[in-house]
Design an enzyme around this catalytic site. Structure first.
Site, PDB file in Angstrom:
ATOM      1  N   ARG A  34       0.846  -1.192   0.000  1.00 31.88           N
ATOM      2  CA  ARG A  34       0.000   0.000   0.000  1.00 31.88           C
ATOM      3  C   ARG A  34       0.883   1.243   0.000  1.00 31.88           C
ATOM      4  O   ARG A  34       1.623   1.489   0.967  1.00 31.88           O
ATOM      5  CB  ARG A  34      -0.887   0.035   1.268  1.00 31.88           C
ATOM      6  CG  ARG A  34      -1.803  -1.170   1.415  1.00 31.88           C
ATOM      7  CD  ARG A  34      -3.174  -0.949   0.806  1.00 31.88           C
ATOM      8  NE  ARG A  34      -3.901  -2.215   0.678  1.00 31.88           N
ATOM      9  CZ  ARG A  34      -4.737  -2.709   1.598  1.00 31.88           C
ATOM     10  NH1 ARG A  34      -4.989  -2.036   2.699  1.00 31.88           N
ATOM     11  NH2 ARG A  34      -5.335  -3.869   1.399  1.00 31.88           N
ATOM     12  N   GLU A  37       0.533   4.185   0.714  1.00 32.71           N
ATOM     13  CA  GLU A  37      -0.207   5.202   1.447  1.00 32.71           C
ATOM     14  C   GLU A  37       0.771   5.939   2.351  1.00 32.71           C
ATOM     15  O   GLU A  37       1.492   5.304   3.129  1.00 32.71           O
ATOM     16  CB  GLU A  37      -1.272   4.487   2.285  1.00 32.71           C
ATOM     17  CG  GLU A  37      -2.367   5.377   2.806  1.00 32.71           C
ATOM     18  CD  GLU A  37      -3.375   4.563   3.640  1.00 32.71           C
ATOM     19  OE1 GLU A  37      -4.144   5.184   4.381  1.00 32.71           O
ATOM     20  OE2 GLU A  37      -3.359   3.320   3.556  1.00 32.71           O
ATOM     21  N   ARG A  54      -0.523   2.026  13.017  1.00 36.07           N
ATOM     22  CA  ARG A  54      -1.431   1.045  12.438  1.00 36.07           C
ATOM     23  C   ARG A  54      -1.072   0.700  11.006  1.00 36.07           C
ATOM     24  O   ARG A  54      -1.655  -0.208  10.426  1.00 36.07           O
ATOM     25  CB  ARG A  54      -2.871   1.594  12.406  1.00 36.07           C
ATOM     26  CG  ARG A  54      -3.484   1.964  13.715  1.00 36.07           C
ATOM     27  CD  ARG A  54      -4.712   2.879  13.527  1.00 36.07           C
ATOM     28  NE  ARG A  54      -5.702   2.342  12.624  1.00 36.07           N
ATOM     29  CZ  ARG A  54      -6.709   1.566  13.013  1.00 36.07           C
ATOM     30  NH1 ARG A  54      -6.852   1.262  14.283  1.00 36.07           N
ATOM     31  NH2 ARG A  54      -7.575   1.116  12.144  1.00 36.07           N
ATOM     32  N   HIS A  55      -0.179   1.458  10.397  1.00 36.64           N
ATOM     33  CA  HIS A  55       0.040   1.321   8.956  1.00 36.64           C
ATOM     34  C   HIS A  55       1.447   0.863   8.593  1.00 36.64           C
ATOM     35  O   HIS A  55       2.421   1.281   9.206  1.00 36.64           O
ATOM     36  CB  HIS A  55      -0.239   2.650   8.253  1.00 36.64           C
ATOM     37  CG  HIS A  55      -1.696   2.993   8.221  1.00 36.64           C
ATOM     38  ND1 HIS A  55      -2.299   3.727   9.208  1.00 36.64           N
ATOM     39  CD2 HIS A  55      -2.664   2.675   7.337  1.00 36.64           C
ATOM     40  CE1 HIS A  55      -3.590   3.862   8.928  1.00 36.64           C
ATOM     41  NE2 HIS A  55      -3.844   3.236   7.806  1.00 36.64           N
ATOM     42  N   GLU A 107     -10.605  -2.870  13.540  1.00 38.08           N
ATOM     43  CA  GLU A 107     -10.869  -3.814  12.466  1.00 38.08           C
ATOM     44  C   GLU A 107      -9.645  -4.678  12.179  1.00 38.08           C
ATOM     45  O   GLU A 107      -8.533  -4.173  12.081  1.00 38.08           O
ATOM     46  CB  GLU A 107     -11.255  -3.028  11.203  1.00 38.08           C
ATOM     47  CG  GLU A 107     -11.679  -3.893  10.043  1.00 38.08           C
ATOM     48  CD  GLU A 107     -10.752  -3.761   8.863  1.00 38.08           C
ATOM     49  OE1 GLU A 107     -10.469  -2.642   8.441  1.00 38.08           O
ATOM     50  OE2 GLU A 107     -10.271  -4.807   8.379  1.00 38.08           O
ATOM     51  N   SER A 162     -11.835  -7.918   6.865  1.00 33.85           N
ATOM     52  CA  SER A 162     -12.884  -7.377   6.043  1.00 33.85           C
ATOM     53  C   SER A 162     -13.253  -8.472   5.052  1.00 33.85           C
ATOM     54  O   SER A 162     -12.365  -9.124   4.501  1.00 33.85           O
ATOM     55  CB  SER A 162     -12.350  -6.142   5.320  1.00 33.85           C
ATOM     56  OG  SER A 162     -13.391  -5.302   4.961  1.00 33.85           O
ATOM     57  N   ARG A 219      -1.677  -6.937  12.419  1.00 34.47           N
ATOM     58  CA  ARG A 219      -2.696  -6.284  13.242  1.00 34.47           C
ATOM     59  C   ARG A 219      -3.321  -7.257  14.240  1.00 34.47           C
ATOM     60  O   ARG A 219      -3.540  -6.906  15.393  1.00 34.47           O
ATOM     61  CB  ARG A 219      -3.793  -5.677  12.353  1.00 34.47           C
ATOM     62  CG  ARG A 219      -3.316  -4.429  11.648  1.00 34.47           C
ATOM     63  CD  ARG A 219      -4.470  -3.693  10.999  1.00 34.47           C
ATOM     64  NE  ARG A 219      -4.007  -2.433  10.428  1.00 34.47           N
ATOM     65  CZ  ARG A 219      -4.797  -1.538   9.858  1.00 34.47           C
ATOM     66  NH1 ARG A 219      -6.100  -1.762   9.779  1.00 34.47           N
ATOM     67  NH2 ARG A 219      -4.297  -0.426   9.375  1.00 34.47           N
TER      68      ARG A 219
END
Lengths: 571, 571
Positions: free
Chosen positions: B334, B336, B342-343, B491, B494, B545
């Site tokens: 990712r 991002e 968290r990332h 979360e 998903s 996570r």
């Protein structure tokens, strides 16, 4: 009209199967099974006769027919339910004869026989197929002529949910794997329709690939690349890969995938049982460690990143980090413009690294152990898959050495064998230069003849043929404590002992004409300077190659789930 | 001089341990063990007294001393061998008392006590440590004063190979995990020396990280980022990650890694037992499937390639390919620019996909099943690791629902609970908009109070909050057959049912304002057009996570082996 005939045949078991008690279904006696079988045969005969009568009657009638069976077929919907329990084809047995089961399957074949009977071949998984029969009942339900016609016209590779009574066919159904039983369909619901025409049919998908050249690659229309061999269509590798769903549905390709899964799982199981711990090396790295050749480069925020060409550095950090024995399963990226059946730009590596106590052969023996374990398990527990694959891609049995008689030659011994007994062009091969692929193959043939093994180790590679981190042999600095493992004359593993003392590492880096302070090397050497790192060694295996060479497949691209080559990035 | 003293103390058992017969070593009687223990104590006492006498004698002598023990210590070499068998610290027991063993370990601590005695703390693996003692013998061998001094001066985190007699200490050695035994060293060979000064000491490496901001990232000097808390040095996350070998050597970080391995293995075991098959999705893809945001792009020969943001498309091809139930463990990329705990830009995903027979809750229950199985196993079989981690990163026990009482709310029910019982700012949250991270946490707290569970499912997400491939609820087209799984209000998974009919898929793509013919989408839709694909669903878990939230760690970067963030690409 057929629908108006009196519904007075309640004894016809094909239309109203006798309810099955739970006990009978669970544990039928042998006697019971035989009885049921006889009964089923009788009933099948009866049903056939009734259908014939009905066909004769129908031939004389005409006009629109009310479809009394309309709830028993058609597109699946909320109110079209099947109450019977699913029985997987691999579990169908005598105890199910005369009983109603549910099956979810693909239409592998469908054809009408006359106006009132249809045959389908239903495939549940891999090559698990069974024949389904349906004939219109005299009274138009549960099976009507419209229903039979609809079933007979189902498009190949549609997915259906069926209710059927298990019966014994009069003769074994040779075309299906489940040949001793057939299904008399009472409900057929279309869950997912297939298109009018498939880009790759099951016939061609199930045969050996033709043209291996992936020239057309992903831009080619799906149906191109079909040729005819012995009257049967043969699809090119490109056509296979451009039709991934059909390629994957072919039993041979599912068997290859299952073998690949087994190789990976067996590798992990064997090492885990010996206290190896899994870790995940990164794919994105900050500096190209192996000189920068054949590495993928990408913009990474305000920097550059590279895709890892090997987990070597990271395996060694794990050892430096006190993890003692580690393994990983990870993607490897090579930006090499090689369009050959041996190369991919992304492939799965199986890697391990371990502390050495006294001698690097501890590592070599561990790697021999895991591979012989894998090959042994394949030969015994995956016989069915291997035979299925051989029926499409013939191969000779993979020869393994007897336990305790592992075939280990030094690189120099291998070259000497090539010089002495190999083809004349290898009469002068040198002990200091790496072998070519052709030399390797020639040596493989010699070793098979001499040692009756397709699996062997070449140890003590010359320094010139190894990267800077290889540990030189303390007895002979011209060679290294490093080895290749070979299968059918082709390399599948490269490994050895690594330098673990920073000053030795720096010296070797310099001797290779590199600078230990250059990006990608400095970070590496710094780890060894930061703490004391015990002696260690390891090896890396190309998963797809092991499987391809074991099965003698024409390309590693038949093993990878989604092969990547310079020409192919899709699907 | 000491070296010239007569070697007339052959009965000193510290210098010549009684040979151990194989039988004794293998299966000692309890009585034998007690006897040996008593003997060992006596001998230890004797040795201590001899050392005292010797120390007194040495105090009066001077000048260079011939080192009679010189073969018993120093850098390891070919002729410096240890014959005793390795006994791992976790296996040391009464049966070894008075016997000689071999150990390979790191120097965790080393100090002199007077001129003739040294203590070391030896660490074999994780937190397995033992005290080693060495005192110069009167006769200068097997232990000389030079040897003692050399051992006492060994650099921390050097790797040594030692021979030692196992003894019972007078009092338990509280600082070591193996407190009931100590080692009287007779040989110590330095296998790999550590540097004069460590970039990160074991003390700070074993404590919680301080500053989580990885601002300094990989370019910072290794020793920066140390601060003092309660008198003990605390290192920043950046310092930890810049010193990977020491970071990984810390017991707490090895325990975290072991928990992560367990989560992955348990995930695979559970699914494999239910006929799920592993596959490997590619990392390199030809088109960005999810709109092109946050995707890494790279030149690929004469084309462009992208790094996969999810294996979604490939899981679905597997289902289309007739594989029925599949799972994969794979890197996710990712691009991002999120610098949060968290990332990460690269992380491991655990994914699964399966055919649906009747209802998508089959998939939801399978995913609940695998996670509850994982959490159950962690709580029972990984107690030691969890307690070790909690001693550094405190956390409350992770609450699980009772079997059969799984906590499942619809998204709308979750929002209703927030509106009714949540903080005032959530009094008007909408059923049609996705939750924020803060809302999720608030809901998690409410659910913990109400249902006594840290694990729950939010089902039926609104269409707006889901990608184009989500199956709308046939009863209510405003919501989807899709769910998130939550841990401690965050979360971790998903998933949901996917559209499997091509015309429905195209319609939804259009309704999201996308073109089904655009690159990345056309290839996707074409698969569903090429064959009939059964209904299916699945879900994806972020491995790091799950572990971080389960253990309540301050950052996912403490879980990944080699975390990647916008600022970090090294090591």
């Amino acid at each position: 009209m057929a629908a108006e005939q009196p519904k007075d045949v309640p004894t016809d078991p094909a239309s109203s199967p006798a309810p099955v008690t739970g006990d009978e279904a669970a544990a039928p006696s042998k006697k019971g099974a035989k009885k049921a079988e006889a009964k089923a045969k009788k009933e099948a005969e009866k049903a056939r006769k009734a259908a014939e009568r009905e066909a004769a009657a129908a031939a004389t009638s005409s006009g629109p027919v009310e479809d009394l069976a309309k709830d028993n077929y058609g597109e699946v919907s909320k109110d079209k339910k099947i109450e019977s329990a699913i029985v997987n084809l691999r579990n169908v047995g005598e105890e199910h004869v005369g009983k109603s089961i549910k099956l979810r399957a693909w239409i592998q074949n469908a054809r009408m026989q006359g106006a009132k009977m249809a045959f389908v071949e239903l495939r549940e998984e891999r090559n698990w197929t069974i024949q389904g029969v349906v004939s219109a009942s005299a009274e138009g339900e549960p099976v009507s002529r419209q229903m039979v016609k609809w079933i007979g016209g189902l498009k190949l590779e549609s997915f259906v949910s069926v209710e059927a009574m298990v019966m014994k066919p009069l003769e074994p159904v040779k075309s299906c794997k489940v040949s001793g039983f057939e299904l008399h369909l009472t409900k057929v619901y279309l869950v997912a329709p297939a298109p009018e025409m498939l880009g790759l049919g099951m016939g061609a998908a199930s045969r050996a690939v033709g043209n291996l050249d992936d020239e057309t690659a992903s831009d080619a229309p799906a149906v191109e690349g079909l040729s005819i061999s012995d009257g049967a269509p043969v699809a090119s590798l490109a056509t296979h890969l451009n039709n991934p769903a059909m390629h994957k549905r072919a039993p041979v390709n599912q068997a290859i995938a299952d073998i690949r899964i087994a190789v990976e799982d067996l590798f992990c199981d064997y090492l885990r049982a010996r206290r190896f711990k899994r870790f995940h090396p990164p794919s994105l790295i900050g500096a190209a460690s192996e000189g920068g050749a054949n590495v993928f480069t990408l913009p990474y925020f305000d920097k550059q990143a590279y895709l890892a060409q090997s987990p070597q550095f990271y395996k060694q950090i794990e050892i430096a980090g006190g993890r003692k024995r580690v393994f990983c399963v990870h993607p490897v990226f090579r930006a090499e413009n090689s369009n050959s059946p041996r190369h991919m730009t992304e492939f799965m590596g199986l890697d391990m690294e371990m502390e050495i106590e006294d001698h690097y052969h501890e590592v070599m023996h561990m790697l021999e152990g895991v591979l012989i374990y894998i090959f042994g398990k394949l030969a015994t527990e995956y016989r069915e898959e291997i035979e299925l694959i051989r029926s499409v891609y013939p191969s000779e049995e993979f020869l393994l050495p007897e336990p305790g008689k592992e075939v280990r030659l030094t690189f120099a011994e291998g070259q000497a064998l090539l010089r002495a007994e190999g083809p004349p062009e290898y009469a002068n091969v040198s002990d200091d230069e790496d072998m070519t692929t052709a030399q390797e193959k020639a040596l493989g043939a010699l070793i098979r003849k001499k040692y009756h093994s397709d699996f062997y180790v070449l140890d003590k590679f010359p320094v010139e043929a190894r990267p800077f981190y290889a540990m030189p042999d303390p007895e002979n600095p011209q060679v290294t404590n490093a080895y290749d493992f070979m299968m059918r004359g082709q390399e599948i593993l490269s490994g050895g002992q690594r330098l673990h003392l920073p000053h030795e590492l720096e010296a070797t880096i310099r001797s290779k004409g590199l600078d230990p302070n250059q990006p990608g090397l400095k970070g590496y050497v710094d780890v060894f300077k930061s703490v004391g790192v015990p002696p260690h060694g390891g090896g890396g295996i190309g998963l797809d190659r092991v499987v391809a060479w074991y099965l003698n497949l024409p390309s590693v691209q038949l093993v990878a789930d989604y092969p990547r080559t310079p020409k192919r990035l899709a699907p």
